[in-house]
Design a protein around this motif. Structure first.
Motif: not given
Ligand code: FAD
Length: 573
Positions: A203-204, A446-449, A499-502, A505-506
């Motif tokens: 987040q930070r 939303g999932l990334l956040v 976004d999906w590939f990010d 992988n993430g």
């Protein structure tokens, strides 16, 4: 069917490491293709770096690379791969001088390179480009050299989604053309992964959007191993308050070292010396892990700043000294309402760099034939904690080596593209177009956040078994939620596909950090466990992660030792 692109060496990622690798492979005779998901040389960390580059050129005061190595190993808390660390320190001066020949414009003092002190170094060792211009100057210099190289093609806005391995040999990669949403097949005898780090998962962070862990996920899926993924570096004095727009959140460091900025708790007292590392205001030598931990403990003890960090004060510095050290930066601070004569700023740790990464030998080879890695993507050289200024040196040194060795291996080999081996990677991009128009799948943004919050709270500066277990459960749920292919495509600029590939992988990269952090039941360097606060000499080992089927496996392995005597000092000038 033939691949759309064919080359000897494919370089993935055009930051400092990737550009150096491409230049090096080309000058060693290879035909080279350099690709980046952003614009060439504009994405990633390199262009954002504003400060210092560590190399024992010994122009400011006597120095020798074995002294740089000693400081690197000490900062690494016993876990450095000593062969990689030695290569980094021995070759850093060569690369710094080469960059100087290419007119990067390192700051000078009289007739020598100006070198400054930075945390963890015993001598003034770090070169830089004024004012806060190191990264942009490095990126521009390498970009110019790319333009001068023979046999080198570049493609921006091409996201590599899979490395293609046939049998046990790399044969190329598949990428997503960001503008058209179409797959691109790239045939190559060797692939260099230089796609940077993963701090965007927090987040930070000090990251750009492209630092979400692609390197590690691509390497794992190709069959390569990762090392010590639990070690994420938190930069201790990231800007926290007041609000500051258009400036680097980690800009305070060089000024603190240059001027003697004071790090204070809510009682107005300096405190870092209470955490096992004596600091004096003329030489701030405490390494990053110690300072981050000290700030965290002061906040926990109720002695933090209002926003939850520490105060950084320059109020004791005369105005003319402030102005001369900050140069034009002081006006940009004024535009943000920050007058350093009058007020302190609040600072706190921020995710900044990843010590873990792809496991390589000193030829930058992974365990997969034809797959190389370079730059922040590589793990091991910096152990449990990186010495400041080592990351850009690492990008140069490892980039140059990866390019040279990959070019040597690629020479004379026949290209052996395999459509069968690439089929599932190509289909993953194509199949996304066939999904029903009403099935948009989960909200990827939303999932990334969510992921960033979890990583910050449970896998951040201070970790516990309970927090890590909760993080692991949620990350695995999210991996199931997003499935194994994008669920929609917007055809132009392929934004949701990206976004999906990010996220794909993430999430995999995040899980490797959590698993390493669970397995390492001790506190060491950047990995601090609240439930295991001491360093355990019995855990002076590296942790290796590999992907078996869909499951990640972590196991211990012995350290790579390479004892080298510290040489007596004499001036190099
Ligand atoms: C704000 C900031 C300041 C810093 N300051 C310093 C400093 O003063 N001194 C120091 O030593 N270090 C510093 N660092 C660390 C240092 O800058 C990095 O470790 C180093 O630049 C990494 O270089 P790299 O080439 O490995 O990766 P990057 O420069 O991050 O480049 C990676 C590239 O890969 C691309 N990419 C990612 N995924 C894909 C994909 N799937 N397909 C294609 N391309 C892809 C990205 O777009 C990016 O361009 C700083 C870092 C930050 C964030």
């Amino acid at each position: 069917m033939a691949a759309e692109v064919s080359t000897d060496v494919l370089v993935v990622g055009a930051g400092g490491a990737g550009m150096y690798a491409a230049i090096s492979a080309a000058r060693n005779g290879a035909d080279v293709v350099l690709v980046d998901k952003s614009l060439i040389s504009r994405g990633g960390a390199t262009i954002m770096a504003q400060m210092t580059v560590a190399a024992a050129v010994g122009e400011q005061e006597p120095d020798h690379w074995t002294h740089h190595l000693r400081d690197t190993l000490e900062a690494g808390r016993g876990l450095c791969n000593e062969e990689l660390a030695a290569v980094l320190c021995e070759e850093a001066p060569v690369r710094i001088r080469e960059m100087e020949e290419w007119k990067v414009g390192w700051a000078r003092e009289g007739n020598h390179l100006k070198q400054v002190m930075a945390p963890g170094h015993q001598v003034e060792r770090c070169v830089y480009v004024d004012f806060l211009n190191t990264g942009p100057a490095v990126a521009k210099t390498l970009r110019t050299q790319l333009g001068r190289a023979d046999n080198l093609r570049r493609a921006g806005e091409l996201t590599v989604t899979d490395i293609i391995v046939d049998g046990d040999q790399v044969v190329g990669a598949v990428g997503l053309d960001v503008e058209t949403g179409e797959p691109v097949r790239i045939e190559a005898n060797a692939v260099i992964l230089a796609a940077g780090g993963l701090t965007r998962l927090y987040q930070r962070n000090s990251a750009s959007v492209n630092m979400g862990g692609d390197s590690y996920a691509l390497a794992l899926r190709a069959g390569a191993e990762l090392i010590d993924m639990e070690f994420v570096q938190f930069f201790p004095i990231g800007h926290l308050a007041p609000r500051m727009v258009g400036m680097d959140p980690i800009m305070w460091d060089p000024f603190r070292y240059k001027l003697g900025g004071r790090l204070l708790n809510a009682d107005g007292k300096e405190f870092v010396q209470n955490y096992g590392h004596a600091e004096t205001t003329d030489k701030y030598t405490a390494p990053r892990d110690v300072v981050s931990f000290a700030i965290l403990q002061e906040v926990a003890a109720g002695r933090g700043s209002p926003a939850g960090g520490a105060f950084l004060s320059f109020k004791h510095i005369p105005e003319d000294e402030l102005r001369s050290a900050f140069g034009p930066v002081i006006d940009r601070l004024a535009e943000n309402g920050i007058d350093l004569r009058e007020r302190s700023v609040e600072v706190a740790p921020i995710a900044h760099y990843h010590m873990g990464g792809i496991r390589v030998n000193t030829r930058m080879e992974t365990q997969v034939s034809g797959l190389y890695a370079a730059g922040e993507a590589v793990g091991g050289a910096n152990g449990a904690n990186r010495l400041s200024g080592n990351a850009i040196s690492e990008a140069f040194v490892f980039g140059e080596r990866a390019g040279r060795f990959a070019a040597g291996a690629a020479a004379g080999r026949d290209r052996e593209w395999s459509d069968a081996a690439a089929e599932s990677a190509v289909e993953r991009i194509r199949a996304s177009r066939d999904i029903s128009a009403t099935d948009y799948g989960p909200s990827l943004a939303g999932l990334l956040v969510d992921l960033q919050e979890i990583m910050w709270r449970d896998v951040g500066l201070l970790r516990t078994e309970g927090g890590l277990a909760a993080a692991l459960r949620r990350i695995r749920e999210m991996r199931r939620e997003i499935g194994d292919r994008p669920s929609e495509s917007d055809h132009r600029f392929a934004l949701s596909m990206q976004d999906w590939f990010d996220l794909w992988n993430g999430l995999l990269a995040a899980e490797t950090i959590v698993l390493g952090a669970i397995k390492r039941t001790e506190s060491r360097g950047a990995h601090q466990r609240d439930d295991f606060p001491r360093t355990d000499p019995g855990q002076a080992q590296n942790l290796i992660t590999r992907l078996e089927g869909d499951a990640l496996c972590v196991e211990t392995t012995a350290l790579v030792k390479n004892p080298i005597a510290v040489e007596p000092l004499e001036a190099n000038r």
